[in-house]
Design an enzyme around this catalytic site. Structure first.
Site, short mmCIF file in Angstrom:
data_model
loop_
_atom_site.label_atom_id
_atom_site.label_comp_id
_atom_site.label_asym_id
_atom_site.label_seq_id
_atom_site.Cartn_x
_atom_site.Cartn_y
_atom_site.Cartn_z
N GLN A 198 3.34 24.85 19.10
CA GLN A 198 2.93 25.46 17.84
C GLN A 198 3.46 24.63 16.69
O GLN A 198 4.56 24.09 16.76
CB GLN A 198 3.49 26.88 17.77
CG GLN A 198 3.07 27.69 16.57
CD GLN A 198 3.50 29.14 16.73
OE1 GLN A 198 3.16 29.80 17.70
NE2 GLN A 198 4.24 29.63 15.76
N ARG A 234 0.81 -1.21 0.00
CA ARG A 234 0.00 0.00 0.00
C ARG A 234 0.84 1.26 0.00
O ARG A 234 0.37 2.34 -0.31
CB ARG A 234 -0.92 0.04 1.22
CG ARG A 234 -1.89 -1.12 1.28
CD ARG A 234 -2.56 -1.20 2.62
NE ARG A 234 -1.55 -1.48 3.66
CZ ARG A 234 -1.79 -1.44 4.96
NH1 ARG A 234 -2.98 -1.12 5.42
NH2 ARG A 234 -0.83 -1.73 5.82
N HIS A 291 18.05 29.12 12.91
CA HIS A 291 17.67 28.12 11.91
C HIS A 291 17.27 28.80 10.61
O HIS A 291 16.65 29.86 10.60
CB HIS A 291 16.48 27.29 12.41
CG HIS A 291 15.90 26.42 11.35
ND1 HIS A 291 14.73 26.74 10.68
CD2 HIS A 291 16.34 25.26 10.81
CE1 HIS A 291 14.47 25.80 9.79
NE2 HIS A 291 15.43 24.89 9.84
N GLU A 333 11.95 38.13 18.39
CA GLU A 333 12.63 37.39 17.33
C GLU A 333 13.94 38.07 16.98
O GLU A 333 14.13 39.27 17.20
CB GLU A 333 11.73 37.30 16.11
CG GLU A 333 11.45 38.66 15.50
CD GLU A 333 10.06 38.81 14.93
OE1 GLU A 333 9.36 37.82 14.82
OE2 GLU A 333 9.69 39.94 14.62
N ARG A 345 15.39 31.14 3.50
CA ARG A 345 14.60 31.66 4.62
C ARG A 345 15.44 31.48 5.87
O ARG A 345 15.86 30.38 6.18
CB ARG A 345 13.29 30.88 4.76
CG ARG A 345 12.32 31.07 3.61
CD ARG A 345 11.05 30.25 3.89
NE ARG A 345 10.11 30.29 2.82
CZ ARG A 345 8.92 30.89 2.89
NH1 ARG A 345 8.55 31.50 4.00
NH2 ARG A 345 8.11 30.86 1.87
N HIS A 360 16.74 32.42 11.68
CA HIS A 360 15.85 32.95 12.71
C HIS A 360 16.04 32.30 14.07
O HIS A 360 16.39 31.12 14.16
CB HIS A 360 14.39 32.73 12.28
CG HIS A 360 14.07 33.30 10.94
ND1 HIS A 360 13.21 32.69 10.08
CD2 HIS A 360 14.51 34.42 10.31
CE1 HIS A 360 13.10 33.41 8.98
NE2 HIS A 360 13.89 34.46 9.08
N TYR A 404 7.04 22.47 10.73
CA TYR A 404 7.85 22.83 11.90
C TYR A 404 7.04 22.59 13.16
O TYR A 404 5.88 23.01 13.25
CB TYR A 404 8.18 24.33 11.93
CG TYR A 404 8.77 24.95 10.72
CD1 TYR A 404 10.08 25.41 10.73
CD2 TYR A 404 8.02 25.16 9.57
CE1 TYR A 404 10.62 26.04 9.63
CE2 TYR A 404 8.55 25.79 8.47
CZ TYR A 404 9.86 26.23 8.50
OH TYR A 404 10.38 26.86 7.41
N ASN A 455 3.87 24.84 12.34
CA ASN A 455 3.80 25.71 11.18
C ASN A 455 4.10 24.91 9.92
O ASN A 455 4.76 23.87 9.98
CB ASN A 455 4.80 26.87 11.30
CG ASN A 455 4.46 27.77 12.47
OD1 ASN A 455 3.32 28.11 12.70
ND2 ASN A 455 5.47 28.15 13.24
N LYS A 507 13.02 23.36 17.96
CA LYS A 507 12.28 23.14 16.72
C LYS A 507 12.56 21.73 16.21
O LYS A 507 13.65 21.20 16.38
CB LYS A 507 12.71 24.11 15.62
CG LYS A 507 12.37 25.55 15.86
CD LYS A 507 12.85 26.40 14.69
CE LYS A 507 12.64 27.87 14.94
NZ LYS A 507 13.17 28.68 13.83
N ASP A 529 15.08 39.22 6.24
CA ASP A 529 16.23 38.31 6.26
C ASP A 529 17.46 38.94 5.63
O ASP A 529 18.58 38.71 6.08
CB ASP A 529 15.90 37.00 5.56
CG ASP A 529 14.93 36.13 6.36
OD1 ASP A 529 14.69 36.43 7.55
OD2 ASP A 529 14.41 35.16 5.79
#
Length: 181
Positions: free
Chosen positions: A46, A23, A119, A143, A59, A62, A132, A48, A72, A168
């Site tokens: 959380q 399968r 990251h 941040e 990206r 951060h 995430y 994301n 994370k 960024d």
């Protein structure tokens, strides 16, 4: 799951061990007991999901500052990315060292990122999607970020950088004022 330590203490490349049959496959990507064995004892608060359209897009890098430092867990579910972490822990022997690994839908690997790390990632293919999990809620005003091209970090991105957000692209270069997290 398999937990392969990176050169930056407390971080891991996490591999899945899928059960496969006619399968398709099934795999667990989180188990409280297995993550407790590597010292993870926080709740995921959380989740994301990001979508990146163009290869070369970066990206990051951060982080959230204390008291909102976060753990994370990052997984690529479509395409492929070069996932990068930077140790920003002020008392760490690997302070401001980086590590990168390919995360892709095909290799099914994840990156476990401890508190005190920056990251980011670069899309290696078009139409990349990442999931995430975060141990802290997003806190506007708490941040921070490192420049993706900071010469003192010397991150070796596999592709030419493109499509950075204004935020960024404008992170300041590191200097003696950055004491870590």
């Amino acid at each position: 799951m398999t937990f392969t330590p990176t050169p930056l203490a407390g971080s891991y490349v996490v591999g899945l061990k899928p059960f496969t049959d006619n399968r398709g496959w099934f795999a667990r990507f989180y188990c409280k007991n297995e993550f407790a064995a590597i010292g993870h004892n926080k709740e995921w608060l959380q989740m994301n999901h990001s979508f990146t359209t163009e290869a070369g897009t970066i990206r990051g890098m951060h982080f959230q500052v204390p008291p909102f430092r976060e753990i994370k867990l990052v997984r690529c579910i479509a395409g492929a990315v070069f996932d990068v972490i930077v140790d920003c822990r002020k008392d760490s022997p690997t302070f401001l060292k980086w590590f990168g690994a390919e995360l892709s839908a095909s290799n099914r690997n994840m990156m476990y990122i401890p508190e005190g790390f920056a990251h980011g990632f670069q899309a290696l293919t078009e139409n990349c999607e990442l999931i995430y999990l975060h141990s802290e809620l997003y806190q506007p005003g708490s941040e921070g970020g490192l420049r993706y091209d900071d010469p003192s970090l010397n991150i070796q991105w596999p592709l030419a950088a493109r499509n950075l957000s204004d935020r960024d692209a404008s992170h300041p270069l590191l200097d003696e004022n950055f004491k870590g997290l």
